[in-house]
Design a protein around this motif. Sequence first.
Motif, PDB file in Angstrom:
ATOM      1  N   TYR A 116      -7.059   4.322   4.690  1.00 20.11           N
ATOM      2  CA  TYR A 116      -7.646   5.580   4.218  1.00 20.11           C
ATOM      3  C   TYR A 116      -8.753   5.445   3.172  1.00 20.11           C
ATOM      4  O   TYR A 116      -9.424   6.430   2.881  1.00 20.11           O
ATOM      5  N   VAL A 117      -8.931   4.280   2.575  1.00 17.85           N
ATOM      6  CA  VAL A 117      -9.969   4.129   1.546  1.00 17.85           C
ATOM      7  C   VAL A 117     -11.169   3.429   2.176  1.00 17.85           C
ATOM      8  O   VAL A 117     -11.099   2.256   2.544  1.00 17.85           O
ATOM      9  N   GLY A 152      -2.266   9.995  -2.075  1.00 15.91           N
ATOM     10  CA  GLY A 152      -2.497   9.525  -0.715  1.00 15.91           C
ATOM     11  C   GLY A 152      -1.267   8.875  -0.105  1.00 15.91           C
ATOM     12  O   GLY A 152      -0.913   9.151   1.046  1.00 15.91           O
ATOM     13  N   VAL A 153      -0.600   8.013  -0.875  1.00 15.34           N
ATOM     14  CA  VAL A 153       0.618   7.364  -0.372  1.00 15.34           C
ATOM     15  C   VAL A 153       1.687   8.420  -0.107  1.00 15.34           C
ATOM     16  O   VAL A 153       2.345   8.394   0.938  1.00 15.34           O
ATOM     17  N   LEU A 154       1.848   9.363  -1.020  1.00 21.67           N
ATOM     18  CA  LEU A 154       2.870  10.398  -0.832  1.00 21.67           C
ATOM     19  C   LEU A 154       2.536  11.299   0.360  1.00 21.67           C
ATOM     20  O   LEU A 154       3.411  11.632   1.157  1.00 21.67           O
ATOM     21  N   GLU A 155       1.275  11.662   0.497  1.00 19.48           N
ATOM     22  CA  GLU A 155       0.855  12.562   1.571  1.00 19.48           C
ATOM     23  C   GLU A 155       0.948  11.912   2.953  1.00 19.48           C
ATOM     24  O   GLU A 155       1.287  12.562   3.937  1.00 19.48           O
ATOM     25  N   HIS A 156       0.654  10.616   3.034  1.00 21.17           N
ATOM     26  CA  HIS A 156       0.622   9.923   4.325  1.00 21.17           C
ATOM     27  C   HIS A 156       1.814   8.984   4.519  1.00 21.17           C
ATOM     28  O   HIS A 156       1.777   8.097   5.367  1.00 21.17           O
ATOM     29  N   SER A 197       4.764   9.076   5.913  1.00 20.27           N
ATOM     30  CA  SER A 197       5.393   8.872   7.230  1.00 20.27           C
ATOM     31  C   SER A 197       4.502   8.030   8.143  1.00 20.27           C
ATOM     32  O   SER A 197       5.001   7.133   8.838  1.00 20.27           O
ATOM     33  N   GLU A 198       3.189   8.277   8.147  1.00 21.35           N
ATOM     34  CA  GLU A 198       2.291   7.461   8.979  1.00 21.35           C
ATOM     35  C   GLU A 198       2.231   6.014   8.475  1.00 21.35           C
ATOM     36  O   GLU A 198       2.219   5.072   9.261  1.00 21.35           O
ATOM     37  N   ILE A 199       2.192   5.863   7.154  1.00 18.40           N
ATOM     38  CA  ILE A 199       2.136   4.520   6.564  1.00 18.40           C
ATOM     39  C   ILE A 199       3.410   3.757   6.899  1.00 18.40           C
ATOM     40  O   ILE A 199       3.357   2.601   7.323  1.00 18.40           O
ATOM     41  N   ASP A 200       4.564   4.403   6.716  1.00 14.25           N
ATOM     42  CA  ASP A 200       5.832   3.741   7.014  1.00 14.25           C
ATOM     43  C   ASP A 200       5.943   3.396   8.497  1.00 14.25           C
ATOM     44  O   ASP A 200       6.477   2.351   8.864  1.00 14.25           O
ATOM     45  N   HIS A 201       5.421   4.264   9.357  1.00  9.92           N
ATOM     46  CA  HIS A 201       5.418   3.971  10.800  1.00  9.92           C
ATOM     47  C   HIS A 201       4.582   2.715  11.077  1.00  9.92           C
ATOM     48  O   HIS A 201       4.967   1.861  11.887  1.00  9.92           O
ATOM     49  N   THR A 202       3.453   2.591  10.406  1.00  7.92           N
ATOM     50  CA  THR A 202       2.608   1.402  10.564  1.00  7.92           C
ATOM     51  C   THR A 202       3.364   0.160  10.122  1.00  7.92           C
ATOM     52  O   THR A 202       3.355  -0.866  10.808  1.00  7.92           O
ATOM     53  N   ILE A 203       4.037   0.236   8.990  1.00  6.12           N
ATOM     54  CA  ILE A 203       4.805  -0.909   8.485  1.00  6.12           C
ATOM     55  C   ILE A 203       5.898  -1.292   9.478  1.00  6.12           C
ATOM     56  O   ILE A 203       6.095  -2.471   9.783  1.00  6.12           O
ATOM     57  N   GLU A 204       6.598  -0.294  10.015  1.00  9.10           N
ATOM     58  CA  GLU A 204       7.687  -0.548  10.968  1.00  9.10           C
ATOM     59  C   GLU A 204       7.213  -1.332  12.187  1.00  9.10           C
ATOM     60  O   GLU A 204       7.958  -2.148  12.729  1.00  9.10           O
ATOM     61  N   LYS A 205       5.968  -1.092  12.621  1.00  8.90           N
ATOM     62  CA  LYS A 205       5.451  -1.797  13.799  1.00  8.90           C
ATOM     63  C   LYS A 205       5.420  -3.308  13.606  1.00  8.90           C
ATOM     64  O   LYS A 205       5.462  -4.057  14.571  1.00  8.90           O
TER      65      LYS A 205
END
Length: 137
Positions: free
Chosen positions: A95-96, A53-57, A59-67
Amino acid sequence: MELTRHQIREIAFQTLFALNTNDQTDWKDFFQVLTSGKYGDDYPEYLHQLISGVLEHKSEIDHTIEKYLASSWSLERIARTDLIILEIAIYEMVYVDDMPAKVSINEAIELAKKFSDDRSRKFVNGILSHALEELVK
């Protein structure tokens, strides 16, 4: 012997860290090493869910962190350990379905205590607390 979700998160963190610093792409090899092979090929489903899940998502996860980073910060400035801890927690929060966000935050703080330092613990808590405020809206 069953692994707890806390132990699974630790192994997921260590595996994602290893994947981040090695050319190896099969996370199951790292699971074998980290658990001294005592589980054979019987890896927990939640471990598979977290890592894939972390590997698949990512870019979205990192974008959330960047905010939630200060304007002078970027993902590249975050210590690898802290970034991976944040990625696991954000993945769980978004996601969980059966995971309360506060549990993810507390677990991330525990990972930071074990694998990082006090400043990192506060940093991780700050980022995830801000994310939680937006996620509950």
